[in-house]
Design a protein around this motif. Structure first.
Motif, PDB file in Angstrom:
ATOM      1  N   LEU A  61      32.599  35.515  47.529  1.00 25.50           N
ATOM      2  CA  LEU A  61      31.715  34.874  46.548  1.00 25.50           C
ATOM      3  C   LEU A  61      31.857  35.459  45.144  1.00 25.50           C
ATOM      4  CD1 LEU A  61      28.398  34.312  48.554  1.00 25.50           C
ATOM      5  CD2 LEU A  61      30.319  32.748  48.211  1.00 25.50           C
ATOM      6  N   ASP A  62      32.801  36.385  44.947  1.00 23.82           N
ATOM      7  CA  ASP A  62      32.995  36.914  43.598  1.00 23.82           C
ATOM      8  C   ASP A  62      33.399  35.774  42.650  1.00 23.82           C
ATOM      9  OD1 ASP A  62      34.290  38.162  41.247  1.00 23.82           O
ATOM     10  OD2 ASP A  62      33.881  39.999  42.357  1.00 23.82           O
ATOM     11  N   GLN A  63      32.723  35.686  41.512  1.00 23.38           N
ATOM     12  CA  GLN A  63      33.011  34.620  40.546  1.00 23.38           C
ATOM     13  C   GLN A  63      34.413  34.767  39.953  1.00 23.38           C
ATOM     14  OE1 GLN A  63      31.163  31.887  39.606  1.00 23.38           O
ATOM     15  NE2 GLN A  63      29.820  32.397  41.315  1.00 23.38           N
ATOM     16  N   GLY A  64      34.996  35.951  40.077  1.00 23.24           N
ATOM     17  CA  GLY A  64      36.392  36.114  39.666  1.00 23.24           C
ATOM     18  C   GLY A  64      37.312  35.232  40.494  1.00 23.24           C
ATOM     19  N   PHE A  65      36.963  35.049  41.750  1.00 26.64           N
ATOM     20  CA  PHE A  65      37.706  34.144  42.620  1.00 26.64           C
ATOM     21  C   PHE A  65      37.194  32.714  42.462  1.00 26.64           C
ATOM     22  CE2 PHE A  65      38.107  32.502  47.193  1.00 26.64           C
ATOM     23  CZ  PHE A  65      39.430  32.106  47.035  1.00 26.64           C
ATOM     24  N   LEU A  66      35.881  32.546  42.472  1.00 28.07           N
ATOM     25  CA  LEU A  66      35.308  31.195  42.547  1.00 28.07           C
ATOM     26  C   LEU A  66      35.373  30.421  41.235  1.00 28.07           C
ATOM     27  CD1 LEU A  66      32.249  31.538  44.941  1.00 28.07           C
ATOM     28  CD2 LEU A  66      34.613  30.913  45.445  1.00 28.07           C
ATOM     29  N   HIS A  67      35.510  31.111  40.088  1.00 26.39           N
ATOM     30  CA  HIS A  67      35.689  30.405  38.811  1.00 26.39           C
ATOM     31  C   HIS A  67      36.672  31.108  37.888  1.00 26.39           C
ATOM     32  CE1 HIS A  67      31.759  28.563  40.054  1.00 26.39           C
ATOM     33  NE2 HIS A  67      32.440  27.496  39.702  1.00 26.39           N
ATOM     34  N   SER A  68      37.504  31.983  38.447  1.00 24.17           N
ATOM     35  CA  SER A  68      38.420  32.801  37.634  1.00 24.17           C
ATOM     36  C   SER A  68      37.676  33.385  36.427  1.00 24.17           C
ATOM     37  CB  SER A  68      39.650  31.998  37.189  1.00 24.17           C
ATOM     38  OG  SER A  68      40.737  32.887  36.946  1.00 24.17           O
ATOM     39  N   ASP A  69      36.434  33.775  36.671  1.00 28.16           N
ATOM     40  CA  ASP A  69      35.576  34.287  35.594  1.00 28.16           C
ATOM     41  C   ASP A  69      35.774  35.806  35.529  1.00 28.16           C
ATOM     42  OD1 ASP A  69      33.798  34.416  33.559  1.00 28.16           O
ATOM     43  OD2 ASP A  69      32.029  33.885  34.740  1.00 28.16           O
ATOM     44  N   LEU A  70      36.780  36.206  34.772  1.00 26.44           N
ATOM     45  CA  LEU A  70      37.254  37.589  34.782  1.00 26.44           C
ATOM     46  C   LEU A  70      38.165  37.836  33.594  1.00 26.44           C
ATOM     47  CD1 LEU A  70      40.500  37.350  35.597  1.00 26.44           C
ATOM     48  CD2 LEU A  70      39.580  37.020  37.856  1.00 26.44           C
ATOM     49  N   THR A  71      38.461  39.092  33.351  1.00 23.79           N
ATOM     50  CA  THR A  71      39.587  39.459  32.499  1.00 23.79           C
ATOM     51  C   THR A  71      40.259  40.655  33.168  1.00 23.79           C
ATOM     52  OG1 THR A  71      40.350  40.034  30.280  1.00 23.79           O
ATOM     53  CG2 THR A  71      38.254  40.988  30.995  1.00 23.79           C
ATOM     54  N   TYR A  72      41.451  40.980  32.717  1.00 21.39           N
ATOM     55  CA  TYR A  72      42.171  42.065  33.388  1.00 21.39           C
ATOM     56  C   TYR A  72      43.121  42.730  32.406  1.00 21.39           C
ATOM     57  CZ  TYR A  72      46.700  39.580  33.890  1.00 21.39           C
ATOM     58  OH  TYR A  72      47.889  38.958  33.653  1.00 21.39           O
ATOM     59  N   ASP A  73      43.728  43.828  32.846  1.00 21.33           N
ATOM     60  CA  ASP A  73      44.797  44.425  32.057  1.00 21.33           C
ATOM     61  C   ASP A  73      45.749  45.160  32.976  1.00 21.33           C
ATOM     62  OD1 ASP A  73      46.268  45.503  29.685  1.00 21.33           O
ATOM     63  OD2 ASP A  73      44.515  44.621  28.700  1.00 21.33           O
ATOM     64  N   VAL A  74      46.923  45.426  32.462  1.00 24.31           N
ATOM     65  CA  VAL A  74      47.975  46.038  33.275  1.00 24.31           C
ATOM     66  C   VAL A  74      48.677  47.139  32.495  1.00 24.31           C
ATOM     67  CG1 VAL A  74      50.142  45.667  34.527  1.00 24.31           C
ATOM     68  CG2 VAL A  74      48.364  43.905  34.579  1.00 24.31           C
ATOM     69  N   PRO A  75      48.190  48.376  32.600  1.00 22.89           N
ATOM     70  CA  PRO A  75      48.991  49.498  32.104  1.00 22.89           C
ATOM     71  C   PRO A  75      50.070  49.865  33.133  1.00 22.89           C
ATOM     72  CG  PRO A  75      46.771  50.227  32.756  1.00 22.89           C
ATOM     73  CD  PRO A  75      46.879  48.773  33.118  1.00 22.89           C
ATOM     74  N   SER A  76      50.907  50.814  32.756  1.00 25.27           N
ATOM     75  CA  SER A  76      51.955  51.229  33.688  1.00 25.27           C
ATOM     76  C   SER A  76      52.150  52.739  33.625  1.00 25.27           C
ATOM     77  CB  SER A  76      53.279  50.538  33.343  1.00 25.27           C
ATOM     78  OG  SER A  76      53.743  50.981  32.083  1.00 25.27           O
ATOM     79  N   VAL A  77      52.799  53.213  34.661  1.00 27.24           N
ATOM     80  CA  VAL A  77      53.170  54.631  34.737  1.00 27.24           C
ATOM     81  C   VAL A  77      54.682  54.680  34.913  1.00 27.24           C
ATOM     82  CG1 VAL A  77      52.919  56.756  36.075  1.00 27.24           C
ATOM     83  CG2 VAL A  77      50.956  55.207  35.781  1.00 27.24           C
ATOM     84  N   TRP A  78      55.310  55.534  34.142  1.00 26.40           N
ATOM     85  CA  TRP A  78      56.767  55.643  34.222  1.00 26.40           C
ATOM     86  C   TRP A  78      57.145  57.104  34.384  1.00 26.40           C
ATOM     87  CZ3 TRP A  78      60.344  52.355  35.390  1.00 26.40           C
ATOM     88  CH2 TRP A  78      61.685  52.692  35.187  1.00 26.40           C
ATOM     89  N   ASP A  79      57.841  57.386  35.457  1.00 25.64           N
ATOM     90  CA  ASP A  79      58.308  58.754  35.721  1.00 25.64           C
ATOM     91  C   ASP A  79      57.143  59.750  35.654  1.00 25.64           C
ATOM     92  OD1 ASP A  79      60.005  60.777  36.339  1.00 25.64           O
ATOM     93  OD2 ASP A  79      61.164  60.702  34.474  1.00 25.64           O
ATOM     94  N   GLY A  80      56.031  59.353  36.242  1.00 20.72           N
ATOM     95  CA  GLY A  80      54.881  60.250  36.332  1.00 20.72           C
ATOM     96  C   GLY A  80      54.032  60.338  35.079  1.00 20.72           C
ATOM     97  N   ARG A  81      54.322  59.506  34.069  1.00 18.27           N
ATOM     98  CA  ARG A  81      53.556  59.542  32.813  1.00 18.27           C
ATOM     99  C   ARG A  81      52.880  58.199  32.568  1.00 18.27           C
ATOM    100  NH1 ARG A  81      55.183  63.825  29.437  1.00 18.27           N
ATOM    101  NH2 ARG A  81      54.417  62.717  27.607  1.00 18.27           N
ATOM    102  N   PHE A  82      51.573  58.260  32.294  1.00 17.22           N
ATOM    103  CA  PHE A  82      50.840  57.044  31.945  1.00 17.22           C
ATOM    104  C   PHE A  82      51.272  56.610  30.547  1.00 17.22           C
ATOM    105  CE2 PHE A  82      47.040  56.142  34.756  1.00 17.22           C
ATOM    106  CZ  PHE A  82      47.192  54.773  34.689  1.00 17.22           C
ATOM    107  N   PHE A  83      51.633  55.331  30.395  1.00 15.39           N
ATOM    108  CA  PHE A  83      52.148  54.828  29.114  1.00 15.39           C
ATOM    109  C   PHE A  83      51.082  53.991  28.411  1.00 15.39           C
ATOM    110  CE2 PHE A  83      54.978  51.790  26.687  1.00 15.39           C
ATOM    111  CZ  PHE A  83      55.423  52.729  25.762  1.00 15.39           C
TER     112      PHE A  83
END
Lengths: 357, 357
Positions: B49-71
């Protein structure tokens, strides 16, 4: 009592019965079927990695049950299948089994006035880099859930005739060339913005416009709102947008009402001006039926009361729910559609008995 | 060896180490944090019943880690906060705690090259009929998960310089007036259609256009693709769309590379014609970095090989991952950020120790 008062009064009595069952019925608040597993609604979970969540890569549909009768179920299931085809999705269960399972869920829950949602998602694997054949081979997922009937416009507001809407100024409806609105989808970003704007402007509902211009009036056009089609009555004729909107099953029922009442209707472009000058306006959706709007952008629609044509359609619409051509009685004694689940067989191989619905 | 070969070769060695740990490490394939509960990635579930699923009512972000370091972690978290504000959402955890928890998840999983996703959803209650104050008071939900680094363009394709794209003909990018693309969102219907079209036309990636016309050329304009910004190189200058696209953190890194290399760049309208006549093209995103496109609509871009400016930017981009100004080393011995979870305290009151990241 008006027909509206009678309908709501009988409904409230049924709701009271359901509410009274809560102490002994874990499904009174709702029941979910998650890939074959049945749970009370608030315990239902889906995999976080489902692409339906991670990219809103899904389609869905919402039939309803009224007074123990499934209303236009096959129309909803047919639309779901059409939506799936357009999205390169397939419903994992055959239609007969979906029907049978939904009826068993109703029996298990005892919910006699129900909002029923079916969601078909891409499943756990995204489509990036996949060929059409590989996409077709992906195992899609199905989620089904049933809760007590949902009112996009509460009965009290319908009875009071106090429904209000705005024509959204800050946001437009996503055009079909971006997301086909005939594929019922949950990408509600524009509709959510519209709801925020409506609330900020002191109204109940947003009407979203498209970005093109009506050839007749050099005016923007009405599309749809946050989960409903929009119908404008002018000089005795109904007008509702032909394009850029969901092809609503309730809208179809409205046309059926019109044919019975001898009221003409036009499926065409609906310029904003027509809405601003309307005699009557109503919204329509499965979750709420015929929902009168008596205030638009802060001004009364017509004389500001629920109009006579809206009222006639309202009455016929709810009468349809008891006709065999549009609905069937659910057998609330038959939970056999959940047998596969009880046996731990949730892979879609449950045999469907020959019982006619 | 070229820099590209060196980078990929060292990466593959790290992947082999991670893969070898799978027998004893339930988190080697990924780790999820669902409202305070930590699980192996494939066990993670969210409420249906999360509205993120039921109405895509959400935001997000995608950081990354490279060779053990947060970028550029803070750049991503700042953008997430901006996106939340635009959506009337709030991240349920303070930023320091998000940082600390993500680092502990990395430590627990041992993943040293990582795709990290944070999703803030509306939570269990929809916004229909709620005032702005009521919307602000809703408890939003946070989901965080980490998996081994994801390549929108596989290293083999980058090495071969065989990236291909099409300018989508059947679908346009959703315009900002419908869904603000600076709010990173998961309403991928248009992008998914674009991916289908790309695959159907034998190419790897879709470039979506907007629906407006460039004033200079009376041409449609390039926007973005399925999870990446698009950069066109013409006569020594980089061109990338200013409007109608995500304000990519990787795009920012590309500008940093340009400043270091003395290559001019323009954030402006990018007519389709400019892409069709480009000397070089690359896509950029956190999940894949600088991804050269050498074929567009079936024709070679420039001479059909990865261009010299793309190659220089590629090299500087990956070098940035080791600079303290852009990244920090994760302490893979420190799992204290998961302490609250171990104590069953998952309500966000876990005290964050003073450790600097």
């Amino acid at each position: 009592m008006t027909t509206m008062e009678k309908i709501f009064s009988a409904y409230q009595a049924r709701v009271s019965t359901l509410t009274a069952s809560r102490a002994s019925n874990p499904f009174a608040d709702g029941i979910a079927w998650v890939q074959g597993r049945v749970t009370p609604i608030h315990e239902a979970q889906i995999p976080m990695l489902d692409q339906g969540f991670l990219h809103s890569d899904l389609t869905y549909d919402v039939p309803s049950v009224w007074d123990g009768r499934f209303f236009r179920l096959d129309d909803h299931l047919e639309r779901l299948e059409r939506s799936c085809a357009k999205m390169r999705l397939r419903c994992p269960l055959p239609r007969a089994q979906v029907r049978h399972t939904l009826c068993a869920m109703l029996a298990r829950s005892g919910i006699r006035d129900a909002f029923v949602e079916l969601i078909v998602t891409r499943g756990l694997r995204g489509v990036r880099g996949l060929s059409a054949a590989e996409v077709d081979a992906l195992p899609n997922s199905l989620y089904m859930w049933i809760v007590p009937y949902v009112w996009v416009m509460e009965p009290a507001v319908q009875l009071a005739g106090s429904g209000s809407a705005i024509v959204a100024r800050t946001v437009h409806r996503t055009p079909p060339v971006c997301m086909d609105p005939t594929v019922k989808n949950l990408q509600w970003g524009d509709l959510t913005r519209g709801m925020f704007e409506a609330n900020d402007r002191g109204a109940g509902y947003p009407f979203l416009t498209d970005r093109s211009i009506s050839e007749e009036t050099a005016d923007a056009n009405i599309t749809e709102g946050s989960g409903f089609n929009i119908v404008v009555v002018k000089d005795g004729t109904l007008h509702t947008p032909k394009r850029g909107v969901l092809e609503g099953v309730t809208r179809e029922s409205v046309f059926e009402c019109c044919r019975r009442l001898g009221v003409p209707y036009a499926l065409d472009t609906v310029p904003v001006r027509l809405a601003l000058e309307a005699d009557e306006i109503f919204m329509c959706t499965t979750a709420g039926g015929i929902m009168p709007i008596t205030t638009l952008d802060g001004k009364p629609v017509g004389d500001g009361a629920v109009g006579p044509i809206t009222r006639q359609i309202w009455d016929v619409y709810w009468r349809l729910h008891y006709e065999d051509g549009f609905s069937f009685a659910v057998d609330y004694e038959d939970e056999t559609g959940l047998e596969g689940v009880a046996n731990g067989n949730a892979n879609g191989t449950v045999s469907v008995n020959g019982k006619a619905h």
